[in-house]
Design a protein around this motif. Structure first.
Motif, PDB file in Angstrom:
ATOM      1  N   GLU A 160      50.857  86.152  19.260  1.00 10.85           N
ATOM      2  CA  GLU A 160      51.696  85.883  18.091  1.00 10.85           C
ATOM      3  C   GLU A 160      50.811  85.610  16.882  1.00 10.85           C
ATOM      4  OE1 GLU A 160      55.232  85.398  15.908  1.00 10.85           O
ATOM      5  OE2 GLU A 160      54.758  86.363  17.816  1.00 10.85           O
ATOM      6  N   LEU A 161      51.039  86.360  15.795  1.00  6.65           N
ATOM      7  CA  LEU A 161      50.208  86.248  14.600  1.00  6.65           C
ATOM      8  C   LEU A 161      50.932  85.512  13.484  1.00  6.65           C
ATOM      9  CD1 LEU A 161      48.901  89.938  14.294  1.00  6.65           C
ATOM     10  CD2 LEU A 161      47.971  88.099  15.688  1.00  6.65           C
ATOM     11  N   LYS A 162      50.165  84.734  12.732  1.00  6.93           N
ATOM     12  CA  LYS A 162      50.653  84.128  11.496  1.00  6.93           C
ATOM     13  C   LYS A 162      49.578  84.319  10.439  1.00  6.93           C
ATOM     14  CE  LYS A 162      54.458  82.549  13.305  1.00  6.93           C
ATOM     15  NZ  LYS A 162      55.750  83.214  12.997  1.00  6.93           N
ATOM     16  N   ARG A 163      49.986  84.785   9.275  1.00  5.35           N
ATOM     17  CA  ARG A 163      49.016  85.064   8.212  1.00  5.35           C
ATOM     18  C   ARG A 163      48.449  83.782   7.620  1.00  5.35           C
ATOM     19  NH1 ARG A 163      51.003  88.340   2.982  1.00  5.35           N
ATOM     20  NH2 ARG A 163      52.264  86.456   2.856  1.00  5.35           N
ATOM     21  N   ASP A 164      49.182  82.692   7.765  1.00  4.63           N
ATOM     22  CA  ASP A 164      48.736  81.420   7.200  1.00  4.63           C
ATOM     23  C   ASP A 164      48.556  80.398   8.323  1.00  4.63           C
ATOM     24  OD1 ASP A 164      48.743  82.251   4.434  1.00  4.63           O
ATOM     25  OD2 ASP A 164      50.928  82.259   4.562  1.00  4.63           O
ATOM     26  N   LYS A 165      49.032  79.195   8.102  1.00  2.44           N
ATOM     27  CA  LYS A 165      48.873  78.119   9.065  1.00  2.44           C
ATOM     28  C   LYS A 165      49.812  78.294  10.251  1.00  2.44           C
ATOM     29  CE  LYS A 165      48.531  73.064   9.062  1.00  2.44           C
ATOM     30  NZ  LYS A 165      48.631  71.851   8.212  1.00  2.44           N
ATOM     31  N   LEU A 166      49.307  78.000  11.434  1.00  2.00           N
ATOM     32  CA  LEU A 166      50.128  78.048  12.639  1.00  2.00           C
ATOM     33  C   LEU A 166      50.927  76.755  12.750  1.00  2.00           C
ATOM     34  CD1 LEU A 166      47.611  79.504  15.248  1.00  2.00           C
ATOM     35  CD2 LEU A 166      49.802  80.533  14.643  1.00  2.00           C
ATOM     36  N   PRO A 167      52.259  76.828  12.632  1.00  3.07           N
ATOM     37  CA  PRO A 167      53.066  75.619  12.798  1.00  3.07           C
ATOM     38  C   PRO A 167      53.346  75.380  14.277  1.00  3.07           C
ATOM     39  CG  PRO A 167      54.492  77.456  12.270  1.00  3.07           C
ATOM     40  CD  PRO A 167      53.076  78.002  12.281  1.00  3.07           C
ATOM     41  N   ARG A 168      53.790  74.197  14.611  1.00  8.09           N
ATOM     42  CA  ARG A 168      54.058  73.928  16.028  1.00  8.09           C
ATOM     43  C   ARG A 168      55.236  74.740  16.534  1.00  8.09           C
ATOM     44  NH1 ARG A 168      56.317  67.716  16.321  1.00  8.09           N
ATOM     45  NH2 ARG A 168      58.147  67.950  14.982  1.00  8.09           N
ATOM     46  N   GLU A 169      56.104  75.198  15.621  1.00  4.80           N
ATOM     47  CA  GLU A 169      57.230  76.036  16.020  1.00  4.80           C
ATOM     48  C   GLU A 169      56.755  77.370  16.621  1.00  4.80           C
ATOM     49  OE1 GLU A 169      58.544  72.997  13.335  1.00  4.80           O
ATOM     50  OE2 GLU A 169      57.028  74.566  13.049  1.00  4.80           O
ATOM     51  N   ALA A 170      55.529  77.788  16.258  1.00  5.36           N
ATOM     52  CA  ALA A 170      54.989  79.036  16.792  1.00  5.36           C
ATOM     53  C   ALA A 170      54.850  78.973  18.311  1.00  5.36           C
ATOM     54  CB  ALA A 170      53.636  79.342  16.149  1.00  5.36           C
ATOM     55  N   LEU A 171      54.586  77.785  18.834  1.00  3.14           N
ATOM     56  CA  LEU A 171      54.446  77.623  20.281  1.00  3.14           C
ATOM     57  C   LEU A 171      55.784  77.858  20.980  1.00  3.14           C
ATOM     58  CD1 LEU A 171      52.921  76.881  22.812  1.00  3.14           C
ATOM     59  CD2 LEU A 171      53.260  74.465  22.259  1.00  3.14           C
ATOM     60  N   ALA A 172      56.855  77.282  20.439  1.00  2.00           N
ATOM     61  CA  ALA A 172      58.175  77.470  21.042  1.00  2.00           C
ATOM     62  C   ALA A 172      58.569  78.942  21.017  1.00  2.00           C
ATOM     63  CB  ALA A 172      59.209  76.627  20.304  1.00  2.00           C
ATOM     64  N   GLN A 173      58.252  79.607  19.916  1.00  3.33           N
ATOM     65  CA  GLN A 173      58.564  81.025  19.795  1.00  3.33           C
ATOM     66  C   GLN A 173      57.813  81.840  20.847  1.00  3.33           C
ATOM     67  OE1 GLN A 173      57.351  82.824  16.079  1.00  3.33           O
ATOM     68  NE2 GLN A 173      59.022  84.311  16.149  1.00  3.33           N
ATOM     69  N   ALA A 174      56.529  81.539  21.012  1.00  2.00           N
ATOM     70  CA  ALA A 174      55.712  82.270  21.982  1.00  2.00           C
ATOM     71  C   ALA A 174      56.178  82.002  23.414  1.00  2.00           C
ATOM     72  CB  ALA A 174      54.249  81.891  21.815  1.00  2.00           C
ATOM     73  N   ILE A 175      56.553  80.766  23.717  1.00  4.30           N
ATOM     74  CA  ILE A 175      57.060  80.439  25.050  1.00  4.30           C
ATOM     75  C   ILE A 175      58.355  81.187  25.321  1.00  4.30           C
ATOM     76  CG2 ILE A 175      58.055  78.579  26.444  1.00  4.30           C
ATOM     77  CD1 ILE A 175      55.985  76.700  25.213  1.00  4.30           C
ATOM     78  N   ASP A 176      59.187  81.306  24.289  1.00  5.81           N
ATOM     79  CA  ASP A 176      60.435  82.060  24.413  1.00  5.81           C
ATOM     80  C   ASP A 176      60.135  83.510  24.777  1.00  5.81           C
ATOM     81  OD1 ASP A 176      63.086  82.673  24.391  1.00  5.81           O
ATOM     82  OD2 ASP A 176      63.404  82.354  22.257  1.00  5.81           O
ATOM     83  N   TYR A 177      59.183  84.125  24.084  1.00  7.52           N
ATOM     84  CA  TYR A 177      58.787  85.493  24.397  1.00  7.52           C
ATOM     85  C   TYR A 177      58.262  85.588  25.840  1.00  7.52           C
ATOM     86  CZ  TYR A 177      58.818  86.520  19.330  1.00  7.52           C
ATOM     87  OH  TYR A 177      59.172  86.700  18.026  1.00  7.52           O
ATOM     88  N   ALA A 178      57.396  84.635  26.208  1.00  8.44           N
ATOM     89  CA  ALA A 178      56.776  84.657  27.534  1.00  8.44           C
ATOM     90  C   ALA A 178      57.820  84.538  28.638  1.00  8.44           C
ATOM     91  CB  ALA A 178      55.749  83.537  27.649  1.00  8.44           C
ATOM     92  N   SER A 179      58.869  83.736  28.400  1.00  6.62           N
ATOM     93  CA  SER A 179      59.899  83.556  29.420  1.00  6.62           C
ATOM     94  C   SER A 179      60.627  84.865  29.706  1.00  6.62           C
ATOM     95  CB  SER A 179      60.897  82.476  28.982  1.00  6.62           C
ATOM     96  OG  SER A 179      61.663  82.914  27.868  1.00  6.62           O
ATOM     97  N   ASP A 180      60.766  85.711  28.689  1.00  9.68           N
ATOM     98  CA  ASP A 180      61.380  87.026  28.885  1.00  9.68           C
ATOM     99  C   ASP A 180      60.399  87.978  29.554  1.00  9.68           C
ATOM    100  OD1 ASP A 180      63.039  89.222  28.792  1.00  9.68           O
ATOM    101  OD2 ASP A 180      62.661  89.655  26.682  1.00  9.68           O
ATOM    102  N   VAL A 181      59.179  88.039  29.024  1.00 11.24           N
ATOM    103  CA  VAL A 181      58.163  88.954  29.549  1.00 11.24           C
ATOM    104  C   VAL A 181      57.860  88.670  31.021  1.00 11.24           C
ATOM    105  CG1 VAL A 181      55.714  89.598  29.348  1.00 11.24           C
ATOM    106  CG2 VAL A 181      57.133  89.422  27.294  1.00 11.24           C
ATOM    107  N   SER A 182      57.968  87.418  31.440  1.00 11.73           N
ATOM    108  CA  SER A 182      57.639  87.051  32.821  1.00 11.73           C
ATOM    109  C   SER A 182      58.506  87.783  33.841  1.00 11.73           C
ATOM    110  CB  SER A 182      57.789  85.541  33.019  1.00 11.73           C
ATOM    111  OG  SER A 182      59.149  85.151  32.942  1.00 11.73           O
ATOM    112  N   SER A 183      59.684  88.243  33.423  1.00 17.19           N
ATOM    113  CA  SER A 183      60.601  88.920  34.354  1.00 17.19           C
ATOM    114  C   SER A 183      60.414  90.433  34.362  1.00 17.19           C
ATOM    115  CB  SER A 183      62.056  88.597  33.972  1.00 17.19           C
ATOM    116  OG  SER A 183      62.383  89.177  32.711  1.00 17.19           O
ATOM    117  N   TRP A 184      59.511  90.950  33.533  1.00 17.92           N
ATOM    118  CA  TRP A 184      59.359  92.402  33.432  1.00 17.92           C
ATOM    119  C   TRP A 184      58.658  92.967  34.659  1.00 17.92           C
ATOM    120  CZ3 TRP A 184      57.589  93.421  27.665  1.00 17.92           C
ATOM    121  CH2 TRP A 184      58.630  93.015  26.808  1.00 17.92           C
TER     122      TRP A 184
END
Length: 324
Positions: free
Chosen positions: A77-101
């Motif tokens: 997951e890329l951010k052009r500026d500062k990485l907020p803590r919300e980026a972690l929740a977003q990435a975990i959300d993606y990972a939870s879907d990808v884990s079932s592929w």
């Protein structure tokens, strides 16, 4: 304080801080940063091959999907500026879907990105990879990429990684534009790459096979199998067109017989690629919801991770003949 990288230029024996960022320089995340990373993925780490860009998930598009030599998928997951803590929740959300592929889905993503099959792409781009014994998507890794790091996010990454062994890391970039107009990218990682990989190996989420056969009545079993064998996925098609016919025509079907048939059907396959495909067939049969496959197919567990000597349950041979 959250992690940042400071850069100074030496001029006439003095240090002049360089504070130009991508926004000020007119650079954009999608047009510049993503292109730089795509063309030079080594900046993400020594063990990452990108297999997908802007990959659609149930929670939205994932910037990059990568894979490492162990077959683990990497959510980037890329951010052009500062990485907020919300980026972690977003990435975990993606990972939870990808884990079932499954492998079919991952192959589809790779083919769209590279115009090559997953097997060919891995073979060409990862040195000394053992395709036959590669377990794809047993574990997911998360890599957050940005230009500075929120203090709370850094704390959460350290805590999750250290205490729970979750494979998560943050890569902090620094865009540098000198007074002479030269552009550079520097990087640092919150957790050293070697430590992250070691933790990933220790807590790898192993695929737990289910050996329990189904107990469906004949009519229900026929309906379920008919639906499954008509799915537009490679693995059900290979079970329908290769494994089941072999089982009908032979009392015992060995791993080597299946690999030979796969290569016969596709001249582009070699022993290693055929072995990888066989692994997906094997995993499909012991995937917990596929108990109906285990109801009609028996096998020997020659090793904890390997099956051999497949055969049809005698009373279901006519049903299988009818369905294929």
């Amino acid at each position: 304080m959250g992690t940042e990288i400071g850069v100074w230029q030496i001029e006439n024996g003095k240090l002049e801080r360089l504070d130009t960022n991508m926004v000020q320089a007119g650079r954009k995340e999608t047009e510049d940063l993503e292109k730089w990373i795509e063309n030079n993925p080594i900046i993400l780490g020594n063990n990452i091959l990108i297999i997908g860009e802007q990959v659609r998930t149930k929670s939205g598009p994932l910037d990059f999907l990568g894979i490492d030599k162990s077959g683990n998928l990497i959510i980037i997951e890329l951010k052009r500026d500062k990485l907020p803590r919300e980026a972690l929740a977003q990435a975990i959300d993606y990972a939870s879907d990808v884990s079932s592929w499954d492998l079919d889905k991952i192959s589809e993503v790779c083919s769209k990105y590279s115009n090559e099959s997953l097997e060919d792409y891995l073979n060409e781009n990862i040195e000394d990879i053992d395709l036959e014994n590669l377990n794809i998507n047993e574990t997911q890794r998360i890599l957050l990429v940005g230009f500075s790091l929120d203090e709370a996010l850094e704390r959460m990454i350290e805590w999750l990684s250290t205490n729970f062994g979750i494979s998560i890391n943050a890569l902090i970039l620094k865009y540098i534009k000198t007074k002479g107009g030269e552009e550079f990218i520097a990087r640092t990682m919150i957790i050293p790459e070697e430590i992250e990989m070691e933790r990933s190996r220790k807590v790898s989420r192993k695929f737990i096979p289910d050996t329990t056969p189904g107990t469906y009545e004949h009519t229900e079993l026929k309906k379920i199998l008919e639906s499954y064998l008509s799915e537009d996925r490679k693995t059900p098609r290979r079970i329908r067109d290769i494994l089941l016919p072999l089982c009908i025509n032979n009392k015992i079907v060995t791993r080597d017989m299946i690999k030979e048939k796969l290569i016969e059907e596709n001249k582009d396959l070699d022993e290693g690629k055929a072995g990888l495909i066989l692994t997906t067939i094997s995993r499909e049969i012991t995937f917990a919801p596929r108990d109906y496959l285990r109801q009609i197919i028996q096998y020997e567990q020659t090793k904890p991770w390997e099956k051999d000597n497949y055969q049809l349950v005698e009373k279901y041979k006519n049903l299988v003949k009818e369905l294929i």
